[in-house]
Each structure stands twice: as C-alpha cells, then as structure tokens.
Design an enzyme around this catalytic site. Structure first.
Site, PDB file in Angstrom:
ATOM      1  N   GLY A 197       9.561 -36.031   7.821  1.00 23.52           N
ATOM      2  CA  GLY A 197       9.986 -35.303   6.627  1.00 23.52           C
ATOM      3  C   GLY A 197       8.957 -34.998   5.708  1.00 23.52           C
ATOM      4  N   VAL A 234      -5.577 -66.364  13.057  1.00 23.02           N
ATOM      5  CA  VAL A 234      -4.254 -66.656  12.289  1.00 23.02           C
ATOM      6  C   VAL A 234      -3.162 -66.959  13.312  1.00 23.02           C
ATOM      7  CG1 VAL A 234      -2.326 -65.850  10.824  1.00 23.02           C
ATOM      8  CG2 VAL A 234      -4.954 -65.186  10.437  1.00 23.02           C
ATOM      9  N   THR A 240       1.331 -37.395  17.887  1.00 23.73           N
ATOM     10  CA  THR A 240       2.247 -38.280  17.429  1.00 23.73           C
ATOM     11  C   THR A 240       1.218 -39.533  16.594  1.00 23.73           C
ATOM     12  OG1 THR A 240       2.602 -39.381  19.267  1.00 23.73           O
ATOM     13  CG2 THR A 240       4.249 -37.970  18.431  1.00 23.73           C
ATOM     14  N   ASP A 296      -5.110 -39.846  17.972  1.00 22.49           N
ATOM     15  CA  ASP A 296      -4.955 -41.154  18.276  1.00 22.49           C
ATOM     16  C   ASP A 296      -4.189 -41.722  19.499  1.00 22.49           C
ATOM     17  OD1 ASP A 296      -6.267 -41.396  15.758  1.00 22.49           O
ATOM     18  OD2 ASP A 296      -4.551 -42.650  14.745  1.00 22.49           O
ATOM     19  N   HIS A 330     -34.795 -32.893  -5.918  1.00 21.02           N
ATOM     20  CA  HIS A 330     -35.119 -34.186  -6.740  1.00 21.02           C
ATOM     21  C   HIS A 330     -34.567 -34.006  -7.948  1.00 21.02           C
ATOM     22  CE1 HIS A 330     -37.445 -37.583  -8.003  1.00 21.02           C
ATOM     23  NE2 HIS A 330     -37.904 -36.922  -9.192  1.00 21.02           N
ATOM     24  N   GLY A 375       1.004 -36.432   8.409  1.00 21.61           N
ATOM     25  CA  GLY A 375       0.936 -37.701   9.391  1.00 21.61           C
ATOM     26  C   GLY A 375       0.588 -39.020   8.457  1.00 21.61           C
ATOM     27  N   MET A 411      -9.827 -43.757  16.373  1.00 23.66           N
ATOM     28  CA  MET A 411      -8.727 -43.455  15.651  1.00 23.66           C
ATOM     29  C   MET A 411      -8.911 -42.826  14.137  1.00 23.66           C
ATOM     30  SD  MET A 411      -5.814 -46.061  16.788  1.00 23.66           S
ATOM     31  CE  MET A 411      -4.901 -45.935  18.549  1.00 23.66           C
ATOM     32  N   GLY A 449      11.072 -35.236  18.039  1.00 23.35           N
ATOM     33  CA  GLY A 449      11.007 -34.410  19.328  1.00 23.35           C
ATOM     34  C   GLY A 449      10.571 -35.476  20.449  1.00 23.35           C
ATOM     35  N   TYR A 451     -12.227 -51.512   9.014  1.00 28.06           N
ATOM     36  CA  TYR A 451     -12.048 -50.326   8.060  1.00 28.06           C
ATOM     37  C   TYR A 451     -11.011 -50.517   7.041  1.00 28.06           C
ATOM     38  CZ  TYR A 451     -15.731 -47.573  10.527  1.00 28.06           C
ATOM     39  OH  TYR A 451     -17.174 -47.377  11.225  1.00 28.06           O
TER      40      TYR A 451
END
Length: 466
Positions: free
Chosen positions: A35, A237, A143, A313, A445, A39, A319, A114, A183
């Site tokens: 919508g 975990v 996608t 991706d 500098h 992305g 990615m 799509g 990251y």
C-alpha cells in the site's frame, strides 16, 4: 493490459528497476501489496531506523555529550511520541515521493498482491478488491525479504518484537534483550540504549557482526561495551516465557552446558532475514527456491524460465538496499539492450551506530583464505585533527592493498561518518586505484577524510601524523 515489463515488488530494487526501464522507453507496471512504495527499507527498515538512530543520538548528546563543549542544557526530557512521529513523517514523505516519481516517469502503480500465472502473465489481487491480469514481455521478482523467525520464540510485535516492532515500542524498555549480534540488532539496540534502556545482546557465534573484518569487529564490540551494552557470545536462546509484564529468556552455551535465564521486559529477535518468495506463483512456472526462499539466477538476473528475472534480497548476495538498487538499474539497462555491469566485490556495508562502521572489498580473513599477499595501512581517529576537535576519536581507518601491485583490495572504517567516508574508497576501487593514488591525492584540512589519506600512507609505513 499489456506491458513490456511488470515488476513485482516496490522496494529499492523494484521501484528503481521500474523507473529506469520507463526512462529507457519501456511500458512498465509495478505491483506492490504493502500500500506504500519503498519496501521494507523505506517503510520498516533502513529509513525509519536511521531517523530513530539520529534522534536518539541527539537525545544522548544533549544529556551526556554537550557539557564537554561548554554547553549547559539543563534537564533534558524525552517525548517518545514526538520522536516516533518524526520518524513516521520522514517515511510518509519519502513513500509519497516515490509515487510522484512513478507518475513523472509514467510507471503504472498497481496496489495489490502479484502472482505469476504463467510466462508473461501476472495476476494482481487488488488491495481495493477484485483482480486483474497483466500481460507482459518480462517479469521481475523484487519482493525483498522478511525477518527470520526463531523456533521457540513467538513474536507478537509488542514485547517480543522483530525489527519492525522495535521501531514502534510504546515506551523505553527497562531491559531489552537483543537476539542476534548483526547490523540490525546492534542498530536498534543502540537506539533504545541511548534512550535509557539496559541492553543485552545474545549472539550464537563467538563474535558480533560475523563477516566483518575481525579486527574491526573486536574494536566495535569494545566500544559498544564502553557505552554500556552487554554481550553474551557463543550463546543460544532456547525459548522465551511470558510472566505478566516480564519476560524470561532461556539461554545456554552454544556448545552445550548449563541453562540460564535472563529477566527482561522486551525482546528483539534479529537473527537475520530470509527471501520473501512465498505466494508468488513461482511453482506455476517451475521456479524453485532454496531453504532461505532464494531464487537462482544467472549473471543477467534471469531465472530458469525465459522472460522471468529476479533481483535484490530474493537472489544471492548481501541483503542491502543499495545492492538491490544497482541490480534493478542494471537489469533494466540489460533489457534495453545495453551492457552494464556490477562489481559485487565493491558493494559497501554500513552499520549506523555511533560510531559508524563501514566496509568495502575484502577482509583480512578473506585475503588470507584466498592466499593473496597483502599490505595493511591503519590510522586512528585519535590522531585526526577534525575528530579531536569534535570529540569523536573512537576507531580507525584500515586499508588493504595487494602486496605486489598496491591495488586497493578493501577498506574497513570504524569511526565518525564512516558510511560517508567509505564512498571515496568505493570510487577508487571501481577505477582500480592503488593506495599510492589515495596517498598522493590532496585531501582538505581539517577533515575526517585525511584519516583515509594517512592510512594510505601507512600502507608503505610512512604516515605523516602518527
């Protein structure tokens, strides 16, 4: 409706591909079900996180960093609602900006899901209701990706969150446990730490930011620890239990051993991302994906089915939004008969913490594994006059050059504005520059960029200011 190109996905790769193709004379449609265009990156990733990173940095500086400069700010308060509102305004403005670019370049924007029905046919299940079928000469799957789930940990986007939920917490956590030392986890962890949360990072591997140059990774962890972040490395975990407003994170050594429990009120699951390729109808045309949902393509981004391509991706490689953008533009040019190229060895990666961390090219570990003889040049920001004047002296610039030809092989920076500084090396590597080329280039500098020049001089063991 007939098109030259239909792009499924309106993220950085998809919308850039659509615009570039339209600029090259093609009739293009872009299908996006969110919508809003942009992305994950623009809506719930790169952009909103950077807005919060900057806002939280300003808050932290106002409370802790201004006194050294003779600025007395008095009592500093946090209005989290306003901070989150600013983030949302940035996102809204940029998404509407992409819609304007679509109109300007005559790209048809289809809001909906799509599905590939077959070669040259895409069905769009419209967000507003109903379906339509687009006929096209070429289809591009762009996608993107989604957060990787962790077995035994159910994300509710309220107290156990993915990177999406971490952008909209309704209060500053008392104790945030970040599962994953990459990251995304470190960036969001620093946001909430600056705003007052205690943060513990649990990483399965023996160090954070795996894949980063080892020396930089170690320095990065030391700096984050100095800022107050706690780390549990080589730790897995096994589950998270809810107890009213508290959470119990169950952990144990990755190699096996006694279990422990970390008590907290918020958990961020950031163990990586996987390609978003389910429900696209790939099986309808015989396209298979691997266990991470990725699509195999050739060096022209073509799948095994003629006329269907994939970028970003959903295919091999890092990615990263800018990697997807380059692929989108490159593919559009290829479809137009041009002969562009992408050098995947020269794609920068940046962690937008404070200090920032940026890398391009190969790491020392990769060069050793490949048996390539190399030279190293390093220069600390502690010895850079601009960094000293601003008080941002943590970190260094590290250049790697071929031992025989002196050609630049990689650069790794931890320090102020690292994400901006790395661009100089990207351009240099694209043109096959040597460390001597950098060293003989006049740098203004006083600037942070002088640290790059000094690192280049250090490759031959002759820096001026160290």
């Amino acid at each position: 409706m007939s098109y030259d190109l239909v792009v499924i996905g309106g993220g950085p790769g998809g919308y850039v591909c659509a615009i570039k193709a339209a600029q090259l004379g093609m009739k293009v449609a872009c299908v996006e079900e969110r919508g809003s265009l942009g992305g994950t990156c623009l809506n719930v990733g790169c952009i909103p996180s950077k807005a919060l990173l900057h806002s939280s940095h300003l808050f932290h500086e106002a409370r802790h960093g201004m006194a050294d400069h003779g600025i007395r700010a008095g009592e500093v308060g946090l209005d989290l609602e306003v901070m989150l509102g600013h983030k949302d305004e940035v996102v809204d403005g940029l998404t509407r900006g992409i819609e304007m670019l679509f109109k300007k370049n005559k790209v048809d924007y289809r809001k909906g899901h799509g599905t590939i029905l077959g070669k040259g046919r895409v069905e769009v299940r419209l967000d507003a209701g109903g379906e339509e079928v687009l006929e096209t000469a070429a289809i591009v799957v762009a996608t993107g990706s989604e957060s990787m789930p962790l077995p035994g940990v159910e994300v509710d986007e309220e107290r156990i969150v993915s990177s999406t939920g971490a952008l909209d917490l309704d209060r500053v956590p008392d104790h945030l446990v970040v599962i994953g030392g990459g990251y995304i986890g470190l960036e969001m962890g620093t946001v909430w730490q600056r705003l007052g949360a205690k943060v513990t990072v649990v990483e399965f591997l023996e160090r954070i930011t795996p894949g980063m140059d080892g020396e930089v990774s170690k320095q990065f962890q030391r700096i984050l620890q100095k800022q107050g972040m706690k780390f549990r490395l080589s730790t897995k975990v096994t589950g998270v239990e809810r107890h009213d407003d508290r959470l119990e994170v169950k952990i144990e050594p990755a190699a096996g051993g006694d279990a422990e429990v970390i008590d907290c009120d918020t958990v961020l699951v950031a163990i990586g991302r996987r390609a978003f390729t389910e429900g696209l109808g790939l099986a309808n045309v015989g396209i298979e994906t691997d266990r991470r949902g990725m699509i195999e393509v050739d060096d022209r981004f073509a799948t095994r089915v003629e006329g269907i391509y994939a970028i970003g991706d959903v295919i091999r490689g890092p990615m990263l939004a800018h990697k997807a953008e380059e692929e989108g533009s490159c593919l559009a040019e290829m479809l137009a008969g041009q002969k562009p190229h992408i050098d995947y060895d020269i794609i920068p990666g940046v962690v937008y913490t404070a200090p920032e961390v940026a890398s391009i090219g190969r790491t020392e570990e990769q060069l050793k594994e490949a048996g390539i003889a190399y030279k190293v040049g390093k220069f600390p920001f502690q010895a850079n006059s601009r960094a000293r004047s601003t008080g941002q002296t943590d970190g260094f610039v590290k250049l790697l050059a071929d031992a025989s030809t002196d050609r630049l092989l990689g650069c790794h920076i931890i320090g102020p504005e690292a994400g901006t500084l790395i661009a100089e090396i990207g351009i240099a590597m694209e043109f096959g520059a040597s460390s001597e080329d950098i060293a003989r280039t006049c740098h203004a500098h006083p600037t942070l960029e002088e640290a790059i020049k000094e690192a280049a001089l250090a490759v031959t063991g002759k820096p001026i200011h160290m």
